[in-house]
Design an enzyme around this catalytic site. Structure first.
Site, PDB file in Angstrom:
ATOM      1  N   LYS A  77      38.634  32.824  46.799  1.00 16.88           N
ATOM      2  CA  LYS A  77      38.702  34.231  46.407  1.00 16.88           C
ATOM      3  C   LYS A  77      37.405  34.999  46.648  1.00 16.88           C
ATOM      4  O   LYS A  77      37.438  36.191  46.952  1.00 16.88           O
ATOM      5  CB  LYS A  77      39.115  34.359  44.941  1.00 16.88           C
ATOM      6  CG  LYS A  77      40.553  33.952  44.682  1.00 16.88           C
ATOM      7  CD  LYS A  77      40.956  34.197  43.242  1.00 16.88           C
ATOM      8  CE  LYS A  77      42.398  33.785  43.005  1.00 16.88           C
ATOM      9  NZ  LYS A  77      42.835  34.078  41.626  1.00 16.88           N
ATOM     10  N   ASP A 113      45.308  40.270  40.766  1.00 18.36           N
ATOM     11  CA  ASP A 113      45.243  39.405  39.582  1.00 18.36           C
ATOM     12  C   ASP A 113      44.994  40.221  38.312  1.00 18.36           C
ATOM     13  O   ASP A 113      45.646  40.013  37.288  1.00 18.36           O
ATOM     14  CB  ASP A 113      44.121  38.378  39.731  1.00 18.36           C
ATOM     15  CG  ASP A 113      44.513  37.192  40.592  1.00 18.36           C
ATOM     16  OD1 ASP A 113      45.717  36.906  40.711  1.00 18.36           O
ATOM     17  OD2 ASP A 113      43.609  36.554  41.159  1.00 18.36           O
TER      18      ASP A 113
END
Length: 296
Positions: A77, A113
């Site tokens: 990420k 997210d």
């Protein structure tokens, strides 16, 4: 509608140890409902004997094969960010990307997210007291949940992590983004829990591979609400102990679904049916739980 008339869409997920991910099934099921021939593949570093150092080649290969986008998970990420052309404002603020749109030869990084957690929280724990929240975990998921919680108006936020410096770094980063909030790092967990109204759990503890509790169960009290990010299993030991003590709880399924809702929207340009995706997710997790009980 025949298969030949469906609009083709290809996407994928890059990460390590992702064979059990439910994300492909969520995307493809919703794609079919929307009239898409939606192919979603796993690009598992563990299966490919690859690492984050191979991201440039993996991204290029995805582009060459015509993928519309990629979801990004652990451990990529942060590592993927230097290989992107543009970042959304929230991805830049959070410092992590979980969704990459591939379009017209350019790579656009997003973070769904945090929105996934925020939407799940709004739906699952409406009107709870957010005056003082404790968060366990300052890793990639913890950055997203911290950003979400503070975006929702948490007034006082205490971050705890086994790696103290990571908690300090996250508290400093969030303080710059949310200057009106009181944000502290580590300190006395017992004292913080005695004063807190709620708990966000953002570590892997409780996953099938990492069973157990992230804090002593005795620290939980019925005045607390508890929000979990782990969704495999949905019923973690933390949630079980919290419910035994009368706490309001939120499992990690909502965050998993709503981050997929956001990614689907970015990949396809279509508005997904969030409730339909929730229903599909719940049916899959119920089936997985039944299979697990059968094989015990």
């Amino acid at each position: 509608m025949s298969e030949t008339r469906l609009k083709p869409i290809k996407a994928g997920l890059i990460g390590a140890g992702i064979q059990a991910s439910l994300t492909p099934a969520m995307h493809m099921k919703e794609g079919m409902a929307q009239g898409l021939a939606y192919a979603y593949e796993l690009i598992d570093l563990s299966q490919l004997d690859a690492s984050v150092d191979d991201l440039p080649q993996l991204l290029l290969h995805a582009e060459q094969r015509g993928l519309s986008g990629l979801n990004i998970t652990h451990p990529c990420k942060q590592a993927v960010m230097p290989h992107l052309d543009e970042l959304s404002a929230d991805a830049r603020s959070i410092g992590a990307v979980n969704t990459v749109v591939l379009k017209d030869g350019r790579r656009y990084g997003h973070n769904t997210d945090w929105w996934g957690f925020a939407e799940s929280f709004r739906r699952g724990l409406p009107a709870v007291d957010t005056s003082f929240v404790v968060q366990l975990g300052a890793g990639g998921a913890g950055v997203a949940t911290a950003y979400a919680a503070l975006s929702l108006g948490v007034a006082k936020f205490a971050i705890f992590d086994r790696e103290r410096q990571r908690a300090v770094a996250l508290s400093m980063a969030m303080q710059q983004i949310f200057p009106d909030a009181q944000i502290i790092a580590n300190g006395d967990l017992l004292k913080a829990m005695q004063q807190a109204s709620g708990l966000i759990h953002a570590t892997p503890t409780g996953m099938s591979r990492y069973p157990g509790l992230p804090l002593p169960a005795e620290m939980l009290d019925r005045r607390h609400w508890v929000a979990e990010i782990v969704y495999f299993p949905l019923e973690t030991e933390l949630l079980k102990q919290a419910r035994l003590r009368g706490c309001l709880t939120l499992d990690g399924g909502g965050m998993a679904v709503f981050q997929a809702v956001g990614a689907f929207r970015l990949f396809t340009g279509l508005e997904p049916d969030a409730n339909r995706m929730l229903d599909h997710f719940q049916s899959m997790t119920a089936e997985s739980a039944m299979e697990a009980r059968t094989w015990k």
